[in-house]
Design a protein around this motif. Structure first.
Motif, PDB file in Angstrom:
ATOM      1  N   LEU A 188       0.863  -1.185   0.000  1.00 27.79           N
ATOM      2  CA  LEU A 188       0.000   0.000   0.000  1.00 27.79           C
ATOM      3  C   LEU A 188       0.895   1.228   0.000  1.00 27.79           C
ATOM      4  O   LEU A 188       1.490   1.580   1.020  1.00 27.79           O
ATOM      5  N   ASP A 189       1.063   1.821  -1.159  1.00 27.71           N
ATOM      6  CA  ASP A 189       1.945   2.992  -1.248  1.00 27.71           C
ATOM      7  C   ASP A 189       1.357   3.960  -2.250  1.00 27.71           C
ATOM      8  O   ASP A 189       1.369   3.683  -3.450  1.00 27.71           O
ATOM      9  N   PRO A 190       0.822   5.076  -1.880  1.00 28.06           N
ATOM     10  CA  PRO A 190       0.732   5.536  -0.491  1.00 28.06           C
ATOM     11  C   PRO A 190      -0.399   4.852   0.258  1.00 28.06           C
ATOM     12  O   PRO A 190      -1.246   4.197  -0.360  1.00 28.06           O
ATOM     13  N   LEU A 191      -0.395   5.024   1.566  1.00 28.67           N
ATOM     14  CA  LEU A 191      -1.498   4.506   2.368  1.00 28.67           C
ATOM     15  C   LEU A 191      -2.766   5.221   1.953  1.00 28.67           C
ATOM     16  O   LEU A 191      -2.758   6.435   1.811  1.00 28.67           O
ATOM     17  N   PRO A 192      -3.860   4.507   1.764  1.00 28.25           N
ATOM     18  CA  PRO A 192      -5.097   5.199   1.401  1.00 28.25           C
ATOM     19  C   PRO A 192      -5.569   6.125   2.526  1.00 28.25           C
ATOM     20  O   PRO A 192      -5.373   5.825   3.703  1.00 28.25           O
ATOM     21  N   GLU A 193      -6.129   7.270   2.130  1.00 31.71           N
ATOM     22  CA  GLU A 193      -6.671   8.234   3.103  1.00 31.71           C
ATOM     23  C   GLU A 193      -7.628   7.531   4.075  1.00 31.71           C
ATOM     24  O   GLU A 193      -7.461   7.605   5.276  1.00 31.71           O
ATOM     25  N   ARG A 194      -8.654   6.910   3.455  1.00 27.76           N
ATOM     26  CA  ARG A 194      -9.646   6.209   4.279  1.00 27.76           C
ATOM     27  C   ARG A 194      -9.520   4.723   4.005  1.00 27.76           C
ATOM     28  O   ARG A 194     -10.071   4.210   3.026  1.00 27.76           O
ATOM     29  N   PRO A 195      -8.785   4.027   4.855  1.00 28.07           N
ATOM     30  CA  PRO A 195      -8.551   2.609   4.591  1.00 28.07           C
ATOM     31  C   PRO A 195      -9.837   1.792   4.719  1.00 28.07           C
ATOM     32  O   PRO A 195     -10.725   2.143   5.495  1.00 28.07           O
ATOM     33  N   ASP A 196      -9.930   0.720   3.946  1.00 26.95           N
ATOM     34  CA  ASP A 196     -11.051  -0.214   4.100  1.00 26.95           C
ATOM     35  C   ASP A 196     -10.791  -1.002   5.381  1.00 26.95           C
ATOM     36  O   ASP A 196      -9.795  -0.810   6.036  1.00 26.95           O
ATOM     37  N   ARG A 197     -11.700  -1.893   5.651  1.00 29.07           N
ATOM     38  CA  ARG A 197     -11.470  -2.745   6.814  1.00 29.07           C
ATOM     39  C   ARG A 197     -10.181  -3.515   6.592  1.00 29.07           C
ATOM     40  O   ARG A 197     -10.029  -4.210   5.586  1.00 29.07           O
TER      41      ARG A 197
ATOM     42  N   GLY B  81      -5.104   4.912  12.945  1.00 22.20           N
ATOM     43  CA  GLY B  81      -5.662   5.309  11.658  1.00 22.20           C
ATOM     44  C   GLY B  81      -6.413   4.167  10.985  1.00 22.20           C
ATOM     45  O   GLY B  81      -7.356   4.400  10.228  1.00 22.20           O
ATOM     46  N   LEU B  82      -5.970   2.956  11.262  1.00 22.82           N
ATOM     47  CA  LEU B  82      -6.629   1.794  10.659  1.00 22.82           C
ATOM     48  C   LEU B  82      -7.840   1.358  11.472  1.00 22.82           C
ATOM     49  O   LEU B  82      -8.533   0.415  11.125  1.00 22.82           O
ATOM     50  N   GLY B  83      -8.066   2.050  12.591  1.00 18.16           N
ATOM     51  CA  GLY B  83      -9.193   1.697  13.444  1.00 18.16           C
ATOM     52  C   GLY B  83      -8.921   0.475  14.291  1.00 18.16           C
ATOM     53  O   GLY B  83      -9.840  -0.208  14.741  1.00 18.16           O
ATOM     54  N   LEU B  84      -7.638   0.162  14.515  1.00 15.15           N
ATOM     55  CA  LEU B  84      -7.263  -1.008  15.325  1.00 15.15           C
ATOM     56  C   LEU B  84      -6.819  -0.529  16.714  1.00 15.15           C
ATOM     57  O   LEU B  84      -6.545   0.660  16.894  1.00 15.15           O
ATOM     58  N   PRO B  85      -6.718  -1.446  17.676  1.00 12.24           N
ATOM     59  CA  PRO B  85      -6.240  -1.040  19.009  1.00 12.24           C
ATOM     60  C   PRO B  85      -4.860  -0.375  18.906  1.00 12.24           C
ATOM     61  O   PRO B  85      -3.995  -0.855  18.169  1.00 12.24           O
ATOM     62  N   ASP B  86      -4.696   0.747  19.628  1.00 14.05           N
ATOM     63  CA  ASP B  86      -3.434   1.481  19.496  1.00 14.05           C
ATOM     64  C   ASP B  86      -2.732   1.610  20.842  1.00 14.05           C
ATOM     65  O   ASP B  86      -1.967   2.534  21.065  1.00 14.05           O
ATOM     66  N   ARG B  87      -3.026   0.703  21.755  1.00 10.49           N
ATOM     67  CA  ARG B  87      -2.423   0.798  23.085  1.00 10.49           C
ATOM     68  C   ARG B  87      -1.784  -0.546  23.413  1.00 10.49           C
ATOM     69  O   ARG B  87      -2.466  -1.568  23.411  1.00 10.49           O
ATOM     70  N   PRO B  88      -0.483  -0.576  23.668  1.00  6.99           N
ATOM     71  CA  PRO B  88       0.133  -1.846  24.035  1.00  6.99           C
ATOM     72  C   PRO B  88      -0.525  -2.371  25.311  1.00  6.99           C
ATOM     73  O   PRO B  88      -0.720  -1.613  26.255  1.00  6.99           O
ATOM     74  N   ASP B  89      -0.853  -3.653  25.318  1.00 11.74           N
ATOM     75  CA  ASP B  89      -1.509  -4.233  26.487  1.00 11.74           C
ATOM     76  C   ASP B  89      -0.410  -4.668  27.458  1.00 11.74           C
ATOM     77  O   ASP B  89       0.112  -5.771  27.385  1.00 11.74           O
ATOM     78  N   ARG B  90      -0.096  -3.751  28.401  1.00 10.36           N
ATOM     79  CA  ARG B  90       1.048  -4.023  29.281  1.00 10.36           C
ATOM     80  C   ARG B  90       0.749  -5.166  30.236  1.00 10.36           C
ATOM     81  O   ARG B  90       1.667  -5.835  30.713  1.00 10.36           O
ATOM     82  N   ALA B  91      -0.534  -5.377  30.498  1.00 11.74           N
ATOM     83  CA  ALA B  91      -0.887  -6.464  31.423  1.00 11.74           C
ATOM     84  C   ALA B  91      -0.600  -7.816  30.784  1.00 11.74           C
ATOM     85  O   ALA B  91      -0.300  -8.791  31.467  1.00 11.74           O
ATOM     86  N   ALA B  92      -0.685  -7.855  29.444  1.00 13.65           N
ATOM     87  CA  ALA B  92      -0.477  -9.121  28.751  1.00 13.65           C
ATOM     88  C   ALA B  92       1.012  -9.415  28.558  1.00 13.65           C
ATOM     89  O   ALA B  92       1.383 -10.538  28.255  1.00 13.65           O
ATOM     90  N   ARG B  93       1.847  -8.409  28.758  1.00 12.96           N
ATOM     91  CA  ARG B  93       3.267  -8.601  28.452  1.00 12.96           C
ATOM     92  C   ARG B  93       3.956  -9.419  29.542  1.00 12.96           C
ATOM     93  O   ARG B  93       3.859  -9.127  30.715  1.00 12.96           O
ATOM     94  N   ARG B  94       4.607 -10.464  29.115  1.00 11.64           N
ATOM     95  CA  ARG B  94       5.277 -11.321  30.081  1.00 11.64           C
ATOM     96  C   ARG B  94       6.780 -11.044  30.146  1.00 11.64           C
ATOM     97  O   ARG B  94       7.422 -11.281  31.140  1.00 11.64           O
ATOM     98  N   ALA B  95       7.342 -10.610  29.030  1.00 11.32           N
ATOM     99  CA  ALA B  95       8.787 -10.335  29.013  1.00 11.32           C
ATOM    100  C   ALA B  95       9.092  -9.376  27.880  1.00 11.32           C
ATOM    101  O   ALA B  95       8.267  -9.178  26.982  1.00 11.32           O
TER     102      ALA B  95
END
Ligand code: ADP
Ligand code: MG
Length: 923
Positions: free
Chosen positions: A362-371, A411-425
């Protein structure tokens, strides 16, 4: 807490605080603290109780002590000897005058030293130290001076530890050398057993003034300020003397040389005066002493120190905080700047503009990405999981490379926060491996998420994720195809980052790796990965950089880019900002490792346009060494912990004030508060200017020697047929009243045009060189001497004097003789005004700088004129200095002196410029 309780605690603290080696629960109780930190109210209360967390500054030397130091300064001692001799020979006035010279100089020197000291101290304001602490249940950044016992402190890689603390969790590698002198890194862990021996050996304590080299931990502060181990050492140790800069050393040597010449001149004058010119012994003696005193350059050194300090202060305002005065002059002689790319040449504002996932670019990234499809979700998911940044409403925190990845996910509408509770190492980003990995629990399974340089990631992949979410073996053709796609992005100056993953185990048991994991373990985990794709980020060059680069090139300064990024990316950016013009030689870390020190040195001196890419921080050290072995003066930038040795090895280590680590800031000579490459260039220009200005006032101070010495030569060579054109007290008046202020003002001259069009000064070059002495003594000085003597003779001849006529007290011509010496005195003052204007530029014409652009100099000259006028008109002063105003029509001649001296030098400079122009045209 009761009042009585806090009172008792205060006494405990005064005695050194609780013992940090007691078991943790007890320590927490003693500190009245919890593992979740203090509240801000508690912190405030403790801050008033314990005081700010800083080392008490050594008391300044008192005014009297400082003055006393100046009065017994070696050159001052020489003057004392002269005063004593004058006293013994029966001329109390002269002795008194010399004492006044010493006193005034001591005052001037103290004022200058103090100002210089103040300018340097003010620098700490530009580099506020901050620490991360837990207050009110959340992590906050506070100034380190606000830390109090009981605070919970976060310590990360590259941080300077700013209080004594006991680890609560985690493991860190620390550099204790500030405390123990031991340069081997030490390991400190929250789990280390309690230790009964010395505190610095305890396995679970960290100390103020030491730094964290790797990993991270949380720690409980138990001592701050002067109660820390560092505070104890500071309390014991004496004030460290300021190291003398090479420039100051040179000037000190020259000052002594000139003092020796002054003594010799005095010593030679005495017999000549007595034997050849038939002077009375006592007169000859006093005159010899006067000559000596006038020519001892006792005020030179403090003036230079102040000029450097003023330079340092100016630099700090432009964004470059220099930690040593001597750095100013080193900066001026810089021949090579080795610079990072990311953040220094570029803005460090990354934005993902293209990506490759599931066989699709994808180059360039589309303005409004599809799912987003499965593959893209996996790529973004890995990049968010393996991430320590955070997007907040008030802006992003963390590494800009990582925040760009979070923004992509957002921008893709996906989770954007690292889940620190899930991190084991976590395997930290290692600039040598150019990889970072995390182990995360996802839906009851353990997954490894890796991101990093595409070659490194690809090398560890065996499969690739397809668009429909299946894993396909990564064959050679596919590998080559992906590499080509990466190269294509890099060629456009984009930063490319790939991601991969691997399922580790079905159930989250004991995770591999983490803090303190050995390299073997890391390699064992980061393998057999599934390639998820890559992203390409743009990081635009800073707008001011191309201009700064061009300025370096005209100034004969070479720029070498040293980056951990891809060679193609590096080459493209180097081209964009003008560092390279043609095809640059790109040397990668792998190439570099194969070169011997000698081959590297040869490569660097043969090839002008070199870009180092994919190099490790250790390689920077080799580059600095090779360049220095080649006789270059090297400025080298760095930001990571591992850059510290290279920064120490370079002539000017440059650390980043914003993004850099505390460790590099400590190793550096200069800290950029704006992280900007252009600031380095501005600092080089400032360094050149400061050095030039020092030369300017030395020139000015030296120039008066000729018009002072030549009159006595005339007297001696005519065997007294011509009377002495200048009295000893008048010589002292020049030395005292007319020199210092204009000299100081010359130390603040604006930069001369053409400053950055010259090649760098060679390090071996002396600040006082032969052309400068010729200009001072044989040109400006000689012209002055001719004018001054002319004035003297005109006054005498006007009054009807003929060679050989007596002029002593009582003779009919004595009044005219006094007028004539006054004319000499005023003539020297007038010529020095011309010299001051001439000294303002070394090459350029004064018009290009602006005749009135140095206000301070105009004030200095005004003072000089007023002083001279007082000496000639106030009755008391007239008696002391033996002056008598010459006839007004002759006085008017003095108006010609400054323009003649100054004009002559303008012509000389114009001629030099013309000669240089023809030389460059024909050469
Ligand atoms: P520079 O600062 O010179 O651009 P770095 O040492 O920061 O170089 O980065 C070198 C390479 O390491 C980058 O090109 C990128 O591929 C990779 N990299 C940088 N930051 C990260 C990170 N946070 N996680 C994983 N890989 C990274
Ligand atoms: Mg970097």
């Amino acid at each position: 807490m009761t009042h009585a309780g806090s009172g008792r605690k205060a006494t405990v603290a005064a005695e050194g605080g609780p013992d940090p080696r007691t078991p943790l629960p007890e320590l927490l109780r003693a500190l009245d603290a919890g593992p979740d930190g203090l509240t801000s109210a508690q912190a405030r209360e403790r801050l008033t109780r314990y005081g700010p967390n800083q080392l008490r500054r050594h008391r300044r030397r008192s005014w009297w002590r400082e003055l006393g130091r100046q009065v017994v300064h070696p050159l001052a001692l020489l003057l004392w000897v002269a005063a004593a001799l004058a006293w013994v020979s029966g001329t109390a006035t002269l002795a008194g005058a010399i004492v006044v010279v010493i006193a005034l100089n001591a005052v001037f020197a103290s004022v200058q030293e103090r100002q210089a000291e103040r300018a340097v101290e003010a620098l700490t304001r530009y580099l506020p130290q901050r620490a991360r602490v837990r207050r009110d249940g959340r992590w906050q950044e506070v100034p380190t001076t606000d830390l109090v016992p009981g605070d919970v402190l976060a310590i990360g890689e590259g941080d300077r530890v700013s209080a004594d603390a006991r680890l609560l969790d985690g493991t860190v590698e620390v550099d204790l050398s500030a405390l123990t002198g031991e340069s081997q890194p030490a390991y400190r862990s929250a789990d280390a057993p309690d230790h009964a021996g010395s505190r610095t050996e305890a396995g679970n304590l960290v100390f103020s003034g030491t730094s964290c080299l790797a990993d991270e931990a949380h720690a409980l502060v138990y001592a701050t300020g002067m109660r820390t181990e560092l505070g104890r050492i500071a309390a014991l140790s004496q004030r460290v003397g300021r190291e003398e800069s090479p420039l100051e050393r040179q000037v000190r040597r020259v000052a002594w040389l000139i003092a020796a010449v002054a003594v010799a001149v005095g010593a030679v004058f005495f017999p000549i005066g007595v034997l050849a010119a038939g002077m009375p012994v006592a007169d000859a003696f006093t005159f010899a002493i006067g000559l000596l005193v006038a020519n001892v350059p006792e005020g030179l050194l403090p003036t230079i120190t102040l000029a450097l300090a003023v330079g340092v202060r100016g630099l700090a305002r432009t964004g470059a905080v220099v930690k040593r005065l001597s750095a100013v002059e080193t900066l001026g002689s810089t021949t090579v700047i080795c610079t990072d790319k990311t953040g220094t040449l570029t803005e460090n504002r990354m934005r993902v503009t293209a990506l490759h996932a599931g066989d699709e670019l994808l180059d360039p990234l589309p303005e409004r990405p599809d799912r987003p499809g499965v593959a893209l979700c996996a790529l973004a998911g890995a990049m968010v999981a393996c991430n320590n940044a955070e997007l907040r409403t008030d802006g992003a925190v963390g590494d800009p490379t990582e925040t760009a990845l979070l923004r992509l996910a957002a921008g893709l509408g996906l989770p954007d926060r690292p889940d620190r509770a899930a991190r084991r190492a976590q395997f930290h980003f290692d600039p040598k491996l150019r990889l970072m990995s995390t182990v995360d629990a996802v839906g009851g399974e353990l997954w490894l998420h890796t991101k990093g340089a595409p070659e490194e990631v690809l090398r560890r992949c065996t499969t690739v994720l397809t668009a429909d979410g299946r894993e396909r073996p990564l064959d050679d053709a596919r590998r080559a195809e992906l590499t080509r796609a990466v190269t294509e992005q890099a060629d456009r100056g984009r930063r490319v980052l790939a991601a991969a993953r691997r399922r580790l185990a079905a159930t989250p048991g004991h995770p591999p790796g983490g803090a303190g994991a050995g390299p073997g373990e890391r390699a064992g985990v980061e393998r057999d990965l599934t390639f998820l794709g890559f992203v390409a980020m743009i990081d635009p060059p800073r707008p001011e950089v191309p201009d700064a680069v061009a300025r370096c090139h005209t100034a004969g300064i070479r720029i070498i880019m040293v980056t951990g990024d891809h060679g193609r990316t590096a080459a493209a950016i180097a081209r964009q900002v003008g560092i390279t013009r043609g095809d640059a030689t790109v040397v990668t870390g792998v190439d570099l490792d194969r070169l011997s020190a000698d081959e590297l040195r040869r490569l660097l001196s043969d090839r002008r346009e070199v870009v180092f890419a994919r190099v490790s921080p250790e390689a920077k050290l080799h580059i600095a060494e090779a360049l220095r072995a080649d006789g270059q003066t090297v400025a080298m930038t760095g930001d990571g912990v591992n850059d510290a040795p290279a920064l120490r090895r370079a002539d000017i280590g440059v650390a980043m004030g914003r993004t850099g680590t505390d460790v590099t800031r400590e190793a550096a000579t200069m800290v950029l508060t704006d992280d900007n490459f252009a600031t380095i260039v501005a600092a080089v220009a400032a360094g050149r200017r400061a050095y030039d200005n020092v030369r300017k006032f030395i020139l000015y101070i030296f120039a008066h020697a000729t018009p002072e010495v030549v009159p006595f030569l005339v007297f001696a060579l005519t065997a007294g047929a011509v009377p002495l054109p200048l009295t000893v007290m008048q010589i002292l008046a020049i030395d005292l009243g007319t020199e210092t202020l204009p000299a100081l003002a010359l130390g603040r001259e604006p930069a001369e045009p053409g400053l950055m069009q010259r090649p760098p000064r060679r390090r071996t070059e002396q600040v006082i060189d032969v052309p400068m002495l010729v200009r001072a003594w044989a040109f400006l000085g000689l012209i002055s001497a001719v004018l001054v003597l002319g004035g003297f003779f005109v006054v005498l001849l006007w009054a009807g004097w003929r060679p050989g006529d007596p002029t002593g007290p009582g003779s009919p011509l004595h009044g005219a003789y006094q007028q004539a010496t006054t004319m000499t005195f005023l003539g020297i003052v007038a010529c020095q005004i011309g010299t001051a204007f001439a000294a303002r530029t070394e090459h350029a014409s004064l018009r290009t700088v602006g005749v009135t652009s140095n206000r301070l100099l105009l004030w200095g000259i005004a003072f000089e004129i007023v002083f001279a006028a007082l000496v000639v008109t106030v009755p008391v002063l007239r008696d002391v200095f033996g002056t008598r105003p010459p006839p007004p029509e002759l006085l008017a001649l003095l108006l010609l002196f400054p323009p003649v001296v100054w004009g002559a030098d303008e012509i000389r400079r114009a001629a030099l410029r013309a000669r240089r122009r023809t030389a460059t045209r024909t050469g």
